[in-house]
Each structure stands twice: as C-alpha cells, then as structure tokens.
Design a protein around this motif. Structure first.
Motif, PDB file in Angstrom:
ATOM      1  N   LEU A   1     -65.818 -23.033   2.789  1.00 39.29           N
ATOM      2  CA  LEU A   1     -65.255 -21.717   2.498  1.00 39.29           C
ATOM      3  C   LEU A   1     -63.772 -21.606   2.835  1.00 39.29           C
ATOM      4  O   LEU A   1     -63.046 -20.843   2.200  1.00 39.29           O
ATOM      5  CB  LEU A   1     -66.047 -20.642   3.254  1.00 39.29           C
ATOM      6  N   SER A   2     -63.315 -22.363   3.824  1.00 36.99           N
ATOM      7  CA  SER A   2     -61.928 -22.197   4.277  1.00 36.99           C
ATOM      8  C   SER A   2     -60.962 -23.225   3.692  1.00 36.99           C
ATOM      9  O   SER A   2     -59.749 -23.067   3.837  1.00 36.99           O
ATOM     10  CB  SER A   2     -61.874 -22.245   5.801  1.00 36.99           C
ATOM     11  N   GLU A   3     -61.474 -24.258   3.062  1.00 36.42           N
ATOM     12  CA  GLU A   3     -60.616 -25.341   2.563  1.00 36.42           C
ATOM     13  C   GLU A   3     -59.424 -24.855   1.720  1.00 36.42           C
ATOM     14  O   GLU A   3     -58.310 -25.352   1.895  1.00 36.42           O
ATOM     15  CB  GLU A   3     -61.470 -26.331   1.773  1.00 36.42           C
TER      16      GLU A   3
ATOM     17  N   ARG B   1     -58.084 -26.387  10.153  1.00 32.64           N
ATOM     18  CA  ARG B   1     -59.536 -26.180  10.214  1.00 32.64           C
ATOM     19  C   ARG B   1     -60.121 -26.892  11.427  1.00 32.64           C
ATOM     20  O   ARG B   1     -60.962 -26.334  12.145  1.00 32.64           O
ATOM     21  CB  ARG B   1     -60.207 -26.657   8.920  1.00 32.64           C
ATOM     22  N   HIS B   2     -59.668 -28.109  11.692  1.00 32.45           N
ATOM     23  CA  HIS B   2     -60.130 -28.864  12.866  1.00 32.45           C
ATOM     24  C   HIS B   2     -59.800 -28.115  14.152  1.00 32.45           C
ATOM     25  O   HIS B   2     -60.638 -27.996  15.054  1.00 32.45           O
ATOM     26  CB  HIS B   2     -59.494 -30.257  12.882  1.00 32.45           C
ATOM     27  N   ASP B   3     -58.571 -27.612  14.247  1.00 27.83           N
ATOM     28  CA  ASP B   3     -58.154 -26.881  15.452  1.00 27.83           C
ATOM     29  C   ASP B   3     -58.984 -25.605  15.648  1.00 27.83           C
ATOM     30  O   ASP B   3     -59.341 -25.253  16.783  1.00 27.83           O
ATOM     31  CB  ASP B   3     -56.671 -26.535  15.386  1.00 27.83           C
ATOM     32  N   ILE B   4     -59.305 -24.921  14.560  1.00 18.38           N
ATOM     33  CA  ILE B   4     -60.127 -23.709  14.658  1.00 18.38           C
ATOM     34  C   ILE B   4     -61.523 -24.072  15.153  1.00 18.38           C
ATOM     35  O   ILE B   4     -62.069 -23.406  16.047  1.00 18.38           O
ATOM     36  CB  ILE B   4     -60.184 -22.972  13.302  1.00 18.38           C
TER      37      ILE B   4
ATOM     38  N   LYS C   1     -52.799 -18.299  11.343  1.00 16.97           N
ATOM     39  CA  LYS C   1     -52.127 -19.300  10.502  1.00 16.97           C
ATOM     40  C   LYS C   1     -52.858 -19.554   9.185  1.00 16.97           C
ATOM     41  O   LYS C   1     -52.336 -20.231   8.309  1.00 16.97           O
ATOM     42  CB  LYS C   1     -52.002 -20.618  11.267  1.00 16.97           C
ATOM     43  N   VAL C   2     -54.058 -19.015   9.050  1.00 13.92           N
ATOM     44  CA  VAL C   2     -54.818 -19.183   7.809  1.00 13.92           C
ATOM     45  C   VAL C   2     -54.133 -18.390   6.706  1.00 13.92           C
ATOM     46  O   VAL C   2     -53.777 -17.227   6.886  1.00 13.92           O
ATOM     47  CB  VAL C   2     -56.279 -18.711   7.994  1.00 13.92           C
TER      48      VAL C   2
END
Length: 139
Positions: free
Chosen positions: A90-92, A100-103, A124-125
């Motif tokens: 969903l976030s890609e 995404r990894h950091d989240i 930051k998204v």
C-alpha cells in the motif's frame, strides 16, 4: 467496488478509485448485481464480517462462494510478516524502500522510542504517488 474487484481479480486502492468504480465495465456488471442482506451475517457483525457471493451464468450454472471472516479480522489476525507485506504494497508508491524500512523498524520498537520518531518518519511520506508500484498486491 465489488464489481471492480471481480473484474480486476483483486481488492486494493485502485478498486476504490471513483474512476474505476464508474468505469463502463464495472457499471455494466453492477447493473446485473442484486444485493440481499443476510440476517445471520448481520447478527454476527461486528464480531464476524462475512459475505456470500452467488454468480448465475446465462447457461444456468451457479457458482457460490461464502467467506467467513477475513485475514486481519478478529478471528484470523494478520501475521507480522503479512502486515509488513501489506504495508509495503500500500505504501510503495508514496515512500521509497529506505523510508518504508525505517517506518517498519520504528513500529517494531514503538515501546522503546519516542513517538515523535515515528511521526517524523510518517511526515516524510509523500501524499501523492511518486514512486513506481511493483508489488503484486495481496492475494
């Protein structure tokens, strides 16, 4: 949305888009849909979210599918691995792989880090899809 999902063979953000729901193929299929409430299903809500779909073909064949509950529901919690997979799907388009990894890592350590860390990452998204979507979706 159900018509779009049947036509597209998936349920995701694309099937919720107004343009997809209003597309000619979805509207044509929707004109053939009859919706009937099921008192037994309604009585179980919100503890269970169930559905039944029956498709009748022009040559008089009938196909039935009943779905009791769903992955991520009360009776079938989603595993962490599936949650991460769905998050990435969903976030890609809105966050690169590093963000995404950091989240994900911030969520894993949510009890050990200030919530401001996670909120900073979420800030930051990108609100608009700017990255290519390559994830195949959740099946």
């Amino acid at each position: 949305m159900i018509a779009a999902a049947l036509l597209d063979d998936e349920v995701g953000p694309d099937q919720l888009e107004q343009s997809r729901v209003q597309a000619a193929d979805a509207q044509t299929l929707l004109s053939k849909v009859v919706i009937r409430p099921d008192d037994a299903f309604t009585a179980k809500y919100p503890h269970e979210l169930n559905t039944r779909i029956t498709i009748k073909t022009k040559d008089d064949r009938t196909f039935d599918r009943e779905q009791v509950g769903y992955e991520g529901g009360l009776g079938n919690p989603m595993s962490w691995e599936r949650t991460v997979e769905k998050f990435n799907w969903l976030s890609e388009p809105f966050a690169d792989a590093a963000l995404r990894h950091d989240i994900i890592e911030a969520v894993v350590k949510i009890d050990e880090r200030p919530i401001a860390d996670l909120m900073g990452l979420l800030g930051k998204v990108n609100p608009k899809a700017v990255y290519p979507a390559s994830h195949p979706g959740i099946q």
